[in-house]
Design an enzyme around this catalytic site. Structure first.
Site, PDB file in Angstrom:
ATOM      1  N   ARG A 218       0.857  -1.191   0.000  1.00  0.00           N
ATOM      2  CA  ARG A 218       0.000   0.000   0.000  1.00  0.00           C
ATOM      3  C   ARG A 218       0.888   1.234   0.000  1.00  0.00           C
ATOM      4  NH1 ARG A 218      -3.531  -2.459  -1.668  1.00  0.00           N
ATOM      5  NH2 ARG A 218      -5.529  -2.957  -0.786  1.00  0.00           N
ATOM      6  N   GLU A 247      -3.778   7.639  -4.533  1.00  0.00           N
ATOM      7  CA  GLU A 247      -4.114   7.162  -5.881  1.00  0.00           C
ATOM      8  C   GLU A 247      -5.419   7.774  -6.356  1.00  0.00           C
ATOM      9  OE1 GLU A 247      -4.043   2.891  -5.648  1.00  0.00           O
ATOM     10  OE2 GLU A 247      -1.994   2.876  -4.927  1.00  0.00           O
ATOM     11  N   HIS A 265      -1.155   0.634 -10.073  1.00  0.00           N
ATOM     12  CA  HIS A 265      -1.842  -0.342  -9.212  1.00  0.00           C
ATOM     13  C   HIS A 265      -2.443  -1.494 -10.050  1.00  0.00           C
ATOM     14  CE1 HIS A 265      -3.929  -0.719  -5.036  1.00  0.00           C
ATOM     15  NE2 HIS A 265      -3.784  -1.924  -5.588  1.00  0.00           N
TER      16      HIS A 265
HETATM   17  P1  NAP Z   1      -1.189 -11.507   4.520  1.00  0.00           P
HETATM   18  O1  NAP Z   1      -1.092 -12.949   4.150  1.00  0.00           O
HETATM   19  O2  NAP Z   1      -2.087 -11.119   5.645  1.00  0.00           O
HETATM   20  O3  NAP Z   1       0.303 -10.996   4.831  1.00  0.00           O
HETATM   21  C1  NAP Z   1       0.567  -9.791   5.470  1.00  0.00           C
HETATM   22  C2  NAP Z   1       1.925  -9.938   6.177  1.00  0.00           C
HETATM   23  O4  NAP Z   1       2.274  -8.673   6.732  1.00  0.00           O
HETATM   24  C3  NAP Z   1       1.931 -10.953   7.299  1.00  0.00           C
HETATM   25  O5  NAP Z   1       3.051 -11.767   7.153  1.00  0.00           O
HETATM   26  C4  NAP Z   1       2.046 -10.117   8.575  1.00  0.00           C
HETATM   27  O6  NAP Z   1       2.839 -10.820   9.531  1.00  0.00           O
HETATM   28  C5  NAP Z   1       2.733  -8.856   8.071  1.00  0.00           C
HETATM   29  N1  NAP Z   1       2.331  -7.672   8.825  1.00  0.00           N
HETATM   30  C6  NAP Z   1       1.065  -7.224   9.041  1.00  0.00           C
HETATM   31  N2  NAP Z   1       1.087  -6.090   9.764  1.00  0.00           N
HETATM   32  C7  NAP Z   1       2.389  -5.835  10.030  1.00  0.00           C
HETATM   33  C8  NAP Z   1       3.053  -4.804  10.752  1.00  0.00           C
HETATM   34  N3  NAP Z   1       2.374  -3.805  11.373  1.00  0.00           N
HETATM   35  N4  NAP Z   1       4.409  -4.833  10.795  1.00  0.00           N
HETATM   36  C9  NAP Z   1       5.095  -5.820  10.195  1.00  0.00           C
HETATM   37  N5  NAP Z   1       4.523  -6.828   9.504  1.00  0.00           N
HETATM   38  C10 NAP Z   1       3.179  -6.834   9.421  1.00  0.00           C
HETATM   39  O7  NAP Z   1      -1.647 -10.638   3.287  1.00  0.00           O
HETATM   40  P2  NAP Z   1      -1.374 -10.863   1.717  1.00  0.00           P
HETATM   41  O8  NAP Z   1      -2.468 -11.649   1.113  1.00  0.00           O
HETATM   42  O9  NAP Z   1       0.024 -11.334   1.544  1.00  0.00           O
HETATM   43  O10 NAP Z   1      -1.519  -9.334   1.212  1.00  0.00           O
HETATM   44  C11 NAP Z   1      -0.676  -8.352   1.737  1.00  0.00           C
HETATM   45  C12 NAP Z   1      -1.068  -6.960   1.281  1.00  0.00           C
HETATM   46  O11 NAP Z   1      -0.684  -6.764  -0.072  1.00  0.00           O
HETATM   47  C13 NAP Z   1      -2.563  -6.631   1.276  1.00  0.00           C
HETATM   48  O12 NAP Z   1      -3.039  -6.306   2.559  1.00  0.00           O
HETATM   49  C14 NAP Z   1      -2.636  -5.467   0.304  1.00  0.00           C
HETATM   50  O13 NAP Z   1      -2.478  -4.247   0.998  1.00  0.00           O
HETATM   51  C15 NAP Z   1      -1.447  -5.685  -0.610  1.00  0.00           C
HETATM   52  N6  NAP Z   1      -1.894  -6.046  -1.975  1.00  0.00           N
HETATM   53  C16 NAP Z   1      -1.652  -5.172  -2.991  1.00  0.00           C
HETATM   54  C17 NAP Z   1      -2.053  -5.505  -4.270  1.00  0.00           C
HETATM   55  C18 NAP Z   1      -1.821  -4.573  -5.419  1.00  0.00           C
HETATM   56  O14 NAP Z   1      -2.628  -4.569  -6.324  1.00  0.00           O
HETATM   57  N7  NAP Z   1      -0.732  -3.811  -5.425  1.00  0.00           N
HETATM   58  C19 NAP Z   1      -2.725  -6.697  -4.512  1.00  0.00           C
HETATM   59  C20 NAP Z   1      -2.942  -7.554  -3.461  1.00  0.00           C
HETATM   60  C21 NAP Z   1      -2.507  -7.225  -2.179  1.00  0.00           C
HETATM   61  P3  NAP Z   1       2.662 -10.529  11.105  1.00  0.00           P
HETATM   62  O15 NAP Z   1       1.196 -10.635  11.393  1.00  0.00           O
HETATM   63  O16 NAP Z   1       3.517 -11.562  11.754  1.00  0.00           O
HETATM   64  O17 NAP Z   1       3.204  -9.161  11.327  1.00  0.00           O
HETATM   65  C1  8YV Z   2      -7.316  -4.380  -5.537  1.00  0.00           C
HETATM   66  C2  8YV Z   2      -5.448  -4.838  -4.081  1.00  0.00           C
HETATM   67  O1  8YV Z   2      -8.241  -5.284  -5.136  1.00  0.00           O
HETATM   68  O2  8YV Z   2      -6.285  -6.922  -3.331  1.00  0.00           O
HETATM   69  C3  8YV Z   2      -5.776  -5.829  -3.024  1.00  0.00           C
HETATM   70  O3  8YV Z   2      -5.510  -5.523  -1.854  1.00  0.00           O
HETATM   71  O4  8YV Z   2      -4.824  -3.864  -3.846  1.00  0.00           O
HETATM   72  C4  8YV Z   2      -5.936  -5.032  -5.466  1.00  0.00           C
HETATM   73  O5  8YV Z   2      -5.954  -6.353  -5.871  1.00  0.00           O
HETATM   74  C5  8YV Z   2      -7.643  -3.904  -6.878  1.00  0.00           C
HETATM   75  O6  8YV Z   2      -6.900  -2.737  -7.056  1.00  0.00           O
HETATM   76  C6  8YV Z   2      -9.117  -3.624  -7.058  1.00  0.00           C
HETATM   77  O7  8YV Z   2      -9.518  -2.484  -6.380  1.00  0.00           O
END
Ligand code: NAP
Ligand code: 8YV
Length: 305
Positions: A218, A247, A265
């Site tokens: 993010r 964004e 994004h």
């Molecule tokens: P996830 O499985 O919940 O992984 C999040 C990781 O972050 C966990 O390992 C957690 O470990 C760590 N974490 C959480 N809060 C923290 C903190 N305050 N300090 C340090 N580590 C922390 O989630 P995911 O499915 O991998 O997705 C992760 C994130 O990617 C989403 O929440 C989203 O914001 C982003 N994302 C972006 C896109 C995009 O389009 N660019 C798409 C999908 C996802 P601990 O709990 O041990 O800290």
């Molecule tokens: C968004 C994302 O869902 O899954 C997330 O956390 O950031 C993306 O996959 C996508 O930009 C649709 O709003």
């Protein structure tokens, strides 16, 4: 939308000319919300829709939803984990390679006819061959990135709040310490208050002049003005960003920087993956209203309660 329409009566908030009047007109009727990343569901909206039972969010990150306000009212919030993990990890690796090896700049060079006029594109100062990657957020997506990096023979370490018992990668409880020990950071953290500006000027300074910062988590996790200054002054070498603080606005200073690779994004943005995410939104809503069971509730609104 077609799948939602087949099962539910739909009111399109995103088309409303007057959002307040729209919400007021539906207050006693709406039982579920299908929310996108661009649709904040804040406490005020939740309080204006007292019949809502479920908020099904399109995306794995759900920082625009006030989950505390939802939990207080017994509303279940769902997200779309797993179905996008591999796509987002692919994008993370693509963005890393584009940044380290300057692929977007070298493609521009070719298209501008400069290969013919000026000769080969420059040898890139950076390579993945001598780098160590620190993953910030070794969760579902972080692990999928780590697997790819292992296959590419790139050493991995990570920073989470809690060490994982199922990996051999070194865990750093302190992000700044990890930044000092590596030259490349990939941020895959959720947004929200707990992670705001976690990557700040001090972390960037610790990363150092050969440092590369990739962010597909993010925009709020990185102090954007501090990053711009670090890129301008050579405090770090380069950045690759898929997410931004406000964004779709991207600061003019970032747009002007040659050492920044910028994507709008798009990490999950293939038809295949967005379709799977959309299906999971629909399935959560259908399962809730048919059987009273969400499929993928978020941690703050666990099910069963
Ligand atoms: P996830 O499985 O919940 O992984 C999040 C990781 O972050 C966990 O390992 C957690 O470990 C760590 N974490 C959480 N809060 C923290 C903190 N305050 N300090 C340090 N580590 C922390 O989630 P995911 O499915 O991998 O997705 C992760 C994130 O990617 C989403 O929440 C989203 O914001 C982003 N994302 C972006 C896109 C995009 O389009 N660019 C798409 C999908 C996802 P601990 O709990 O041990 O800290
Ligand atoms: C968004 C994302 O869902 O899954 C997330 O956390 O950031 C993306 O996959 C996508 O930009 C649709 O709003």
């Amino acid at each position: 939308m077609a799948a939602l329409e087949a099962s539910f009566t739909i009111h399109r908030g995103y088309e409303a000319a007057d959002p307040d009047a729209f919400v007021a007109s539906l207050a006693g009727r709406v039982r579920g919300i299908a929310a996108g990343l661009q649709t904040p569901v804040d406490r005020a909206l939740i309080e204006h829709l007292p019949k809502v039972e479920i908020i099904a969010s399109f995306g794995v990150g759900y920082d625009p939803i006030d989950v505390k306000a939802a939990a207080e009212r017994g509303i279940v919030v769902t997200n779309t984990p797993d179905v996008l993990t591999e796509e987002v990890a692919d994008t993370g690796i693509g963005l890393l390679l584009m940044t380290v090896r300057e692929f977007s700049a070298s493609e521009r060079y070719l298209r501008e006819g400069r290969w013919v006029k000026e000769g080969p594109y420059r040898l890139t100062p950076a390579t993945l061959r001598n780098r160590t990657v620190g993953i910030v957020g070794l969760g579902r997506i972080g692990m999928a990135i780590a697997r790819r990096l292992e296959a590419m023979l790139v050493p991995v370490v990570y920073h989470n709040r809690n060490p994982r018992s199922d990996v051999k990668y070194r865990h750093y409880p302190d992000l700044k310490q990890m930044a000092a020990d590596v030259d490349t950071i990939i941020v895959v953290l959720p947004g929200g208050a707990a992670t705001r500006n976690a990557v700040d000027a001090e972390v960037l300074k610790a990363l150092g002049p050969n440092g590369i910062l990739i962010n597909i988590g993010r925009g709020s996790v990185v102090d954007e003005p501090a990053l711009i200054e670090a890129l301008q002054k050579g405090t770090i070498l380069a950045t690759g960003l898929d997410v931004f603080a406000k964004e779709p606005q991207v600061p003019a200073e970032l747009l002007a920087l040659p050492n920044a690779v910028l994507l709008p994004h798009v990490a999950s943005a293939s038809l295949y993956t967005r379709d799977a995410m959309g299906q999971l939104v629909v399935d959560n809503l259908k399962s809730w209203f048919a059987d009273g069971k969400p499929i993928t509730p978020v941690a703050e609104t666990p099910w069963p309660r």
